[in-house]
Design a protein around this motif. Structure first.
Motif, PDB file in Angstrom:
ATOM      1  N   LEU A 167       0.838  -1.207   0.000  1.00 28.26           N
ATOM      2  CA  LEU A 167       0.000   0.000   0.000  1.00 28.26           C
ATOM      3  C   LEU A 167       0.868   1.250   0.000  1.00 28.26           C
ATOM      4  CD1 LEU A 167      -2.891  -0.913   2.453  1.00 28.26           C
ATOM      5  CD2 LEU A 167      -2.984  -0.636  -0.041  1.00 28.26           C
ATOM      6  N   SER A 168       1.927   1.198   0.784  1.00 30.94           N
ATOM      7  CA  SER A 168       2.800   2.357   0.864  1.00 30.94           C
ATOM      8  C   SER A 168       3.489   2.631  -0.472  1.00 30.94           C
ATOM      9  CB  SER A 168       3.815   2.129   1.989  1.00 30.94           C
ATOM     10  OG  SER A 168       5.002   2.797   1.734  1.00 30.94           O
ATOM     11  N   ILE A 169       3.915   1.568  -1.142  1.00 27.87           N
ATOM     12  CA  ILE A 169       4.573   1.743  -2.445  1.00 27.87           C
ATOM     13  C   ILE A 169       3.596   2.334  -3.467  1.00 27.87           C
ATOM     14  CG2 ILE A 169       5.513   0.444  -4.408  1.00 27.87           C
ATOM     15  CD1 ILE A 169       6.756  -1.458  -2.244  1.00 27.87           C
ATOM     16  N   ILE A 170       2.355   1.829  -3.432  1.00 31.56           N
ATOM     17  CA  ILE A 170       1.351   2.333  -4.372  1.00 31.56           C
ATOM     18  C   ILE A 170       1.003   3.787  -4.044  1.00 31.56           C
ATOM     19  CG2 ILE A 170      -1.053   2.081  -5.123  1.00 31.56           C
ATOM     20  CD1 ILE A 170      -0.625  -0.988  -4.662  1.00 31.56           C
ATOM     21  N   ASP A 171       0.926   4.064  -2.738  1.00 32.00           N
ATOM     22  CA  ASP A 171       0.606   5.424  -2.308  1.00 32.00           C
ATOM     23  C   ASP A 171       1.698   6.404  -2.757  1.00 32.00           C
ATOM     24  OD1 ASP A 171      -0.823   7.404  -0.828  1.00 32.00           O
ATOM     25  OD2 ASP A 171       0.786   7.282   0.677  1.00 32.00           O
TER      26      ASP A 171
END
Lengths: 265, 598
Positions: free
Chosen positions: B541-545
């Motif tokens: 999620l953090s990478i996508i965010d």
């Protein structure tokens, strides 16, 4: 469950080993402050680095007494800037990003090593002690010229190190008898003032000026030479500030057909 | 009349033979590319352009760690299921179907890679085994990989069907150990391959086809390593299975503990996947905390390997004592060292112990900075997949070939020489690679020779390291030649009636000592899934965010036809004959499939 006594012993020893490994690494991170490359930095647009404040001009900046920041761009198949020059006994924080594919920025034979991923900025702070020269390699395959991708980090002595930028500008041609003026711009990007000498050599003439440039300041100087003393012909000139030089050529002629030619070198 | 595998399961023996021959073909190709790059990199003999080195490297990596290993393991897994459940496959057409799918898939991928050598086509896939975007391969490369992996999924379905059918008939029995190992390994594989399936199907394949503009390089890279670490256990688990179920028997004894063998495989099922981020310790954009979680999981993965070391050595000792061995260490002499099956597996195990130590260094989050992407890592995985797995596979081939062909092994002495030669060659090569890595010599480069600086060796010299690597590479190549001589020699032998029985090792402490809960595959799968969710949800999620689902605008690097002037006739010849052979293999497979469909 039936477990042999020796096997139980082995199991306990194995668990101790594992917990020991985790403990030493935790100690390294927490107590010794060994930080990892992480997500400290915001993302960038790899195709718009030219408009990015940090990466438009890859460079070394001084941010504290012994603290520096190096903004490095990796691209197929080179690093910018190259070489990266930093002073001895300094803490240097590298910010590295990529213009195209995934690279790495790795100082050979050290643990200064990070992946460079387009869109992300790798941050790592390194303490340099003595003067040395380090090779930099890209250790992530980045295309057919991968093996040519190299750079260098030069850790130089306090005396040799500066962040001075020199630019000198003189006319292309002047008429005999007119004055030749060479404009010199010297920028001191270090925080502390520097005392130095700006020298212009032209023909057999040498002109000098002792200056003090405050940290972060830019000094404009103009040297003026009478063309008559040089005589007709082409004359090379060189401006020197410490290790930095800039040079040009001026043509002195008896009668010039047009009046231009003093706008750039 | 013998009671070999081919006598019990003639139809399944045919499938296993096909899988083995596909595996050996890939091994041959991988070996050829291996020696080319060894000599090129060390500077001893260069006949390709350095730009083409990466095509060679891609082929070496993909053919060996994807085709060689996985074709071999589907063979022995089929053997393990049919032998231990004592029943043939449920539907032979389905079995040939997944084999055919794997063969077609890897052929497409192989053609895309090898086409990189010729300018007759724009197809190319010199993106290495890791295919990190924005390096971009031809769509065929990705498509082939997908088909291959789907083939392995169906293979798993096949083995689960066998188990379900068996369970219906034997509701109160424990899962036989070999079958248990296959099922847990496949469950791990299903979870692991979700990562690479997502990376390829959602991002890389559409991107290579031009359907989407861009990808998030950190996201596809993370999804790759979601699969990229557990895949090493997919190679390793079959080797472990051989150490557990075959090695004790060959040593002359029994497996020390069935329950702990089950515990080991359960631990691998649970812990293999939530560790992938340890390949990304140096990646910007992933927070330190996520890296720490991956490291902790990785360290606990040492446990099943350490348990295996104990059980395997204890089983060997038991075997040796049955053969009259005595003393604290004197029993070692009583082991059947002249048996290539035993010697190969024992030497592979020894090398794996060494690999464990370099692996512990790799796993250490901050020590890793010294060795990440250096030659050290190459040394490490030539001990793991290159020896623990490959040498075990070659050694057990000497046991399996008679079983699935019904023919005597061509030469046991050549076989013994082969496994020893592999061990010696790899000792030279991997030792020098490890040392080179400590000097900072990078992996994956055609010429670790730079203009601005030199690598400085504290002991010895870079030239000495190169000499060891080249020598090791030559010995390994000779070893391969001996291996293929035996495979071909055996195939040319006549049918023998005097073959050992198809069986595997008994146990000293049997499944009755193992708690019932160990066989609860649903429970372990659920725990594995929870751990994966725990380890990966927030990083992803953090990478996508941060970077967006489809990433920033990128400068992609399609590795289409590169500098071609310097391609030698040999490379072309290799490539053309390879394509021809691959096609023949595919045709044969198709013909065989057609043959078995009534």
């Amino acid at each position: 469950m039936n477990i042999h006594a020796y096997e139980k012993l082995w199991l306990v020893a194995a668990m101790l080993l594992i917990v020991g490994f985790i403990a030493t690494i935790t100690y390294g991170s927490v107590a010794l402050g060994i930080t990892m490359v992480g997500d400290q930095q915001d993302t960038v647009e790899p195709t718009e680095l030219a408009d990015d404040d940090r990466f438009d001009d890859p460079r070394v900046e001084q941010v504290g007494e012994n603290e520096y920041e190096a903004y490095v761009v990796a691209q197929t198949f080179s690093f910018q800037p190259n070489p990266i020059e930093v002073p001895e006994d300094s803490d240097v924080t590298f910010y590295v990003t990529s213009r195209d594919v995934i690279h790495s920025f790795s100082l050979v034979g050290t643990n200064v090593n990070t992946m460079v991923i387009p869109g992300e900025v790798a941050e790592m702070t390194v303490e340099f002690d003595d003067p040395a020269e380090y090779g930099v390699v890209c250790n992530e395959y980045c295309g057919p010229g991968h093996h040519d991708m190299e750079g260098e980090v030069h850790v130089v002595s306090e005396d040799e190190f500066d962040l001075t930028e020199l630019e000198a500008d003189g006319p292309d041609e002047v008429e005999t008898g007119d004055e030749i003026s060479v404009d010199v711009t010297t920028e001191n990007r270090q925080l502390e003032a520097i005392e130095t000498t700006i020298t212009l050599e032209i023909g057999d003439e040498t002109l000098t000026e002792d200056v003090t440039i405050e940290g972060g300041e830019t000094l404009e100087t103009t040297f003026t030479v009478d063309s008559a003393t040089l005589g007709e012909g082409d004359h090379d000139w060189t401006v020197t500030v410490d290790d930095h030089t800039d040079s040009g050529t001026v043509t002195v002629a008896d009668d010039l057909e047009d009046d231009g030619g003093d706008d750039d070198e | 009349m013998s009671n070999a595998y081919i006598d019990q399961f003639p139809a399944e023996a045919k499938v296993i033979r096909a899988a083995f021959y596909s595996s050996f073909f890939a091994l041959a190709l991988g070996g050829v590319f291996g020696i080319i790059q060894t000599l090129h990199r060390t500077g001893y003999y260069r006949f390709i352009d350095s730009a083409d080195y990466y095509t060679v490297l891609t082929a070496h990596g993909v053919f060996l760690v994807i085709s060689f290993t996985i074709f071999f393991l589907v063979g022995i897994f089929t053997w393990a299921i049919t032998t231990s459940l004592d029943r043939g496959v449920e539907d032979l057409r389905f079995t040939w179907g997944w084999y055919g799918l794997m063969a077609v898939g890897i052929t497409l991928t192989g053609v895309a890679i090898l086409a990189g050598f010729t300018d007759a086509t724009d197809i190319s896939a010199s993106v290495l085994f890791t295919f990190y975007a924005p390096l971009q391969a031809h769509p065929l490369f990705y498509l082939g990989l997908v088909l291959f992996v789907v083939g392995t999924w169906f293979a798993g379905v096949d083995w689960f069907r066998s188990w379900w059918a068996w369970k219906a008939e034997n509701p109160d029995e424990r899962i036989p150990l070999p079958a248990f190992m296959v099922l847990t390994t496949m469950l791990m594989w299903y979870i692991a391959t979700l990562g690479v399936a997502a990376a390829i199907l959602l991002f890389l394949l559409p991107w290579s086809l031009g359907l989407i503009e861009s990808v998030n390089p950190l996201l596809t890279r993370t999804l790759f390593w979601f699969f990229g670490h557990p895949v090493v256990y997919f190679w390793l688990m079959p080797a472990y299975m051989m150490w557990y179920v075959l090695l004790p028997k060959i040593s002359g004894g029994k497996l020390f503990s069935d329950p702990l063998a089950r515990v080991v495989f359960v631990l691998f099922l649970i812990l293999s996947v939530p560790t992938g981020i340890h390949h990304q310790y140096l990646d910007p954009g992933i927070a330190e905390g996520f890296k720490f979680i991956a490291m902790t999981n990785t360290m606990f993965l040492l446990l099943p390997s350490l348990l295996t070391a104990f059980t395997v050595v204890a089983s060997m000792e038991h075997g040796a004592r049955q053969r009259g061995g005595e003393g604290y260490l004197g029993w070692l002499k009583a082991l059947p060292w002249r048996d290539p099956v035993f010697a190969g597996m024992a030497l592979a195990g020894l090398m794996f112990a060494a690999a464990g130590f370099s692996g512990m260094i790799n796993a250490g989050m901050n020590i890793n900075y010294l060795v990440h992407n250096t030659f050290w890592v190459v040394g490490h995985f030539h001990l793991t997949v290159g020896t623990a797995v490959a040498l075990t596979f070659m050694a057990v081939t000497y046991w399996f070939l008679p079983q699935v062909t019904g023919k005597q092994l061509w030469s046991r002495s050549v076989a013994l020489g082969q496994v020893v030669l592999w061990f010696v060659g790899m000792t030279f090569m991997s030792n020098a690679m490890h040392r080179g890595g400590l000097l900072g010599i990078p992996r994956r480069t055609a010429e670790p020779q730079y203009d601005g600086f030199e690598f400085e060796a504290a002991v010895g010299s870079v030239a000495e390291l190169d000499a060891q690597i080249a020598l090791g590479g030559v010995l390994l190549t000779l070893s391969l030649v001996l291996f293929f001589a035996n495979v071909v020699g055996t195939a040319l032998n006549g049918r023998s009636d005097d073959l050992p029985d198809n069986s595997y090792a008994g146990t000293l402490s049997g499944p009755e000592d193992a708690p019932q809960i160990l066989d609860n595959l649903k429970l372990w799968t659920a725990i594995a899934v929870v751990l994966v969710i725990f380890a990966y949800t927030f990083p992803l999620l953090s990478i996508i965010d941060r970077g967006g689902l489809f990433g920033p605008e990128l400068v992609e690097l399609p590795l289409s036809t590169l500098d071609l002037e310097s391609i030698s006739a040999l490379a072309l010849a290799v490539e053309q004959s390879t394509i021809a052979t691959l096609e023949t293999t595919a045709d044969t497979a198709t013909a065989v499939i057609a043959g078995v469909i009534p």
